[in-house]
Design a protein around this motif. Structure first.
Motif, PDB file in Angstrom:
ATOM      1  N   GLY A 125      36.476  99.197  40.796  1.00 41.96           N
ATOM      2  CA  GLY A 125      37.830  99.552  40.388  1.00 41.96           C
ATOM      3  C   GLY A 125      38.727  98.341  40.257  1.00 41.96           C
ATOM      4  O   GLY A 125      39.513  98.225  39.297  1.00 41.96           O
ATOM      5  N   LYS A 126      38.615  97.417  41.189  1.00 40.91           N
ATOM      6  CA  LYS A 126      39.439  96.207  41.145  1.00 40.91           C
ATOM      7  C   LYS A 126      38.993  95.274  40.026  1.00 40.91           C
ATOM      8  O   LYS A 126      39.822  94.562  39.446  1.00 40.91           O
ATOM      9  CB  LYS A 126      39.394  95.490  42.488  1.00 40.91           C
ATOM     10  N   LEU A 127      37.693  95.279  39.692  1.00 43.23           N
ATOM     11  CA  LEU A 127      37.226  94.501  38.544  1.00 43.23           C
ATOM     12  C   LEU A 127      37.879  94.993  37.257  1.00 43.23           C
ATOM     13  O   LEU A 127      38.274  94.191  36.400  1.00 43.23           O
ATOM     14  CB  LEU A 127      35.702  94.609  38.413  1.00 43.23           C
ATOM     15  N   SER A 128      38.009  96.298  37.137  1.00 40.54           N
ATOM     16  CA  SER A 128      38.668  96.863  35.954  1.00 40.54           C
ATOM     17  C   SER A 128      40.143  96.473  35.907  1.00 40.54           C
ATOM     18  O   SER A 128      40.672  96.115  34.855  1.00 40.54           O
ATOM     19  CB  SER A 128      38.527  98.392  35.951  1.00 40.54           C
ATOM     20  N   GLU A 129      40.799  96.498  37.053  1.00 39.36           N
ATOM     21  CA  GLU A 129      42.198  96.091  37.110  1.00 39.36           C
ATOM     22  C   GLU A 129      42.349  94.605  36.778  1.00 39.36           C
ATOM     23  O   GLU A 129      43.284  94.203  36.088  1.00 39.36           O
ATOM     24  CB  GLU A 129      42.776  96.370  38.503  1.00 39.36           C
ATOM     25  N   PHE A 130      41.409  93.800  37.261  1.00 39.67           N
ATOM     26  CA  PHE A 130      41.437  92.370  36.966  1.00 39.67           C
ATOM     27  C   PHE A 130      41.335  92.136  35.455  1.00 39.67           C
ATOM     28  O   PHE A 130      42.069  91.317  34.893  1.00 39.67           O
ATOM     29  CB  PHE A 130      40.286  91.655  37.682  1.00 39.67           C
ATOM     30  N   LEU A 160      43.938  88.504  43.185  1.00 38.50           N
ATOM     31  CA  LEU A 160      42.653  88.297  43.852  1.00 38.50           C
ATOM     32  C   LEU A 160      42.823  88.185  45.363  1.00 38.50           C
ATOM     33  O   LEU A 160      42.034  88.749  46.133  1.00 38.50           O
ATOM     34  CB  LEU A 160      41.973  87.050  43.280  1.00 38.50           C
ATOM     35  N   ASP A 161      43.829  87.460  45.787  1.00 40.03           N
ATOM     36  CA  ASP A 161      44.071  87.321  47.220  1.00 40.03           C
ATOM     37  C   ASP A 161      44.253  88.681  47.877  1.00 40.03           C
ATOM     38  O   ASP A 161      43.800  88.902  49.009  1.00 40.03           O
ATOM     39  CB  ASP A 161      45.319  86.458  47.442  1.00 40.03           C
ATOM     40  N   ARG A 162      44.891  89.596  47.195  1.00 38.94           N
ATOM     41  CA  ARG A 162      45.174  90.930  47.763  1.00 38.94           C
ATOM     42  C   ARG A 162      43.976  91.864  47.695  1.00 38.94           C
ATOM     43  O   ARG A 162      43.945  92.881  48.419  1.00 38.94           O
ATOM     44  CB  ARG A 162      46.340  91.569  47.006  1.00 38.94           C
ATOM     45  N   ASN A 163      42.989  91.558  46.843  1.00 33.58           N
ATOM     46  CA  ASN A 163      41.958  92.557  46.566  1.00 33.58           C
ATOM     47  C   ASN A 163      40.528  92.127  46.838  1.00 33.58           C
ATOM     48  O   ASN A 163      39.603  92.917  46.641  1.00 33.58           O
ATOM     49  CB  ASN A 163      42.096  93.012  45.117  1.00 33.58           C
ATOM     50  N   ILE A 164      40.318  90.899  47.276  1.00 30.51           N
ATOM     51  CA  ILE A 164      38.968  90.467  47.627  1.00 30.51           C
ATOM     52  C   ILE A 164      38.452  91.288  48.808  1.00 30.51           C
ATOM     53  O   ILE A 164      39.161  91.493  49.794  1.00 30.51           O
ATOM     54  CB  ILE A 164      38.946  88.959  47.986  1.00 30.51           C
ATOM     55  N   THR A 165      37.242  91.787  48.688  1.00 34.34           N
ATOM     56  CA  THR A 165      36.631  92.525  49.788  1.00 34.34           C
ATOM     57  C   THR A 165      36.387  91.583  50.958  1.00 34.34           C
ATOM     58  O   THR A 165      35.731  90.546  50.791  1.00 34.34           O
ATOM     59  CB  THR A 165      35.290  93.139  49.336  1.00 34.34           C
TER      60      THR A 165
END
Length: 281
Positions: free
Chosen positions: A183-188, A272-277
């Motif tokens: 999901g975050k890849l799509s947002e990126f 990215l800082d907010r969403n990296i696993t």
């Protein structure tokens, strides 16, 4: 302005292991100090040597550090090389786009992040000797080998001001699926739609301004992170008619584009800082 100062004649083109390089080093360290950016491992200068058949030259990476608020032992490395080609035949190759632009952007990011730290700890890596087969990036990897498993991402900035005709910022990436959910890849991927400049994934493989095919995945310092299988993003404008010429001066870059590019790249960084696993500690 950092970009103007770093590409001024008194830097003498910032050639590896030269007097101009020392001037650039002092400028970068002074800016980091004024911005209250910490020295990494209690020192800004991280020396390395380069031996050839006939000589040994000493280079110096510069590394600043801001501790993360949530993941202090997990790192994002922001990199930009500060060296360029120096002087040839009485001409100074000032390297405004290559790579005073990335260096200037990184100084600005460092000062901003020192005032408002990110969740992850950030290393601000100003490499030396990039123009000599990525020497500084190789030295960083060798010297910080124990740290590598905790480096979540490298973001490399190399040529982000272009020339007067530049209108598009490019990027390439690898292994983001290792650190972002689907999901975050799509947002990126959708971030480019909200920028004030055109941002495109990928570079042209052939360019009329440069006779050789550019292997973008290893073309700059991010290549050394790539070889270590560390996720990376590389931002740049690609090759243009001022590249590696005496015309790569401050008055020939696209200053309006550069400012917007810096803002866009910082938005990517913040996302990215907010969403990296997170790593499992």
């Amino acid at each position: 302005m950092h970009l103007r100062n770093l590409s001024a004649d008194d830097m003498k083109g910032r050639r590896f292991a030269s007097k101009g390089s020392i001037v650039a080093q002092k400028y970068i360290i002074s800016s980091l100090t004024k911005g209250k950016v910490n020295a990494f491992q209690q020192k800004f200068l991280h020396p390395f040597s380069h031996k050839t058949l006939f000589s040994q030259k000493n280079g110096h990476n510069i590394i600043g550090y801001v501790e993360g608020t949530k993941f202090p032992h997990q790192y994002i490395v922001l990199s930009a090389h500060y060296d360029h080609l120096g002087e040839k035949h009485g001409n100074v190759f000032n390297g405004a786009d290559d790579n005073a632009s990335g260096t200037a952007a990184l100084l600005g990011f460092a000062n901003n992040i020192a005032r408002k730290p990110l969740q992850h700890s950030v290393l601000f890596l100003f490499t030396d000797g990039e123009e000599v087969n990525l020497l500084g990036a190789k030295a960083f990897i060798a010297q910080q080998n124990k740290l590598l498993p905790r480096i979540r991402l490298n973001i490399n900035l190399d040529m982000i001001a272009g020339n007067k005709n530049t209108s598009q910022l490019h990027y390439i990436d690898r292994r983001l699926d290792n650190i972002l959910s689907n999901g975050k890849l799509s947002e990126f991927a959708e971030l480019s739609a909200n920028q004030t400049i055109k941002v495109k994934r990928g570079f042209k493989q052939n360019n009329s301004h440069y006779k050789n095919k550019v292997r973008w995945y290893n073309a700059s310092d991010h290549g050394e992170f790539n070889r270590e299988h560390i996720p990376f993003i590389y931002f740049g404008v690609g090759v243009h008619n001022n590249y590696h010429s005496v015309n790569d001066d401050f008055d020939r870059v696209n200053l309006t584009f550069f400012i917007k590019a810096c803002r866009s790249i910082f938005q990517y960084l913040y996302f990215l800082d907010r969403n990296i696993t997170p790593l499992q500690e």
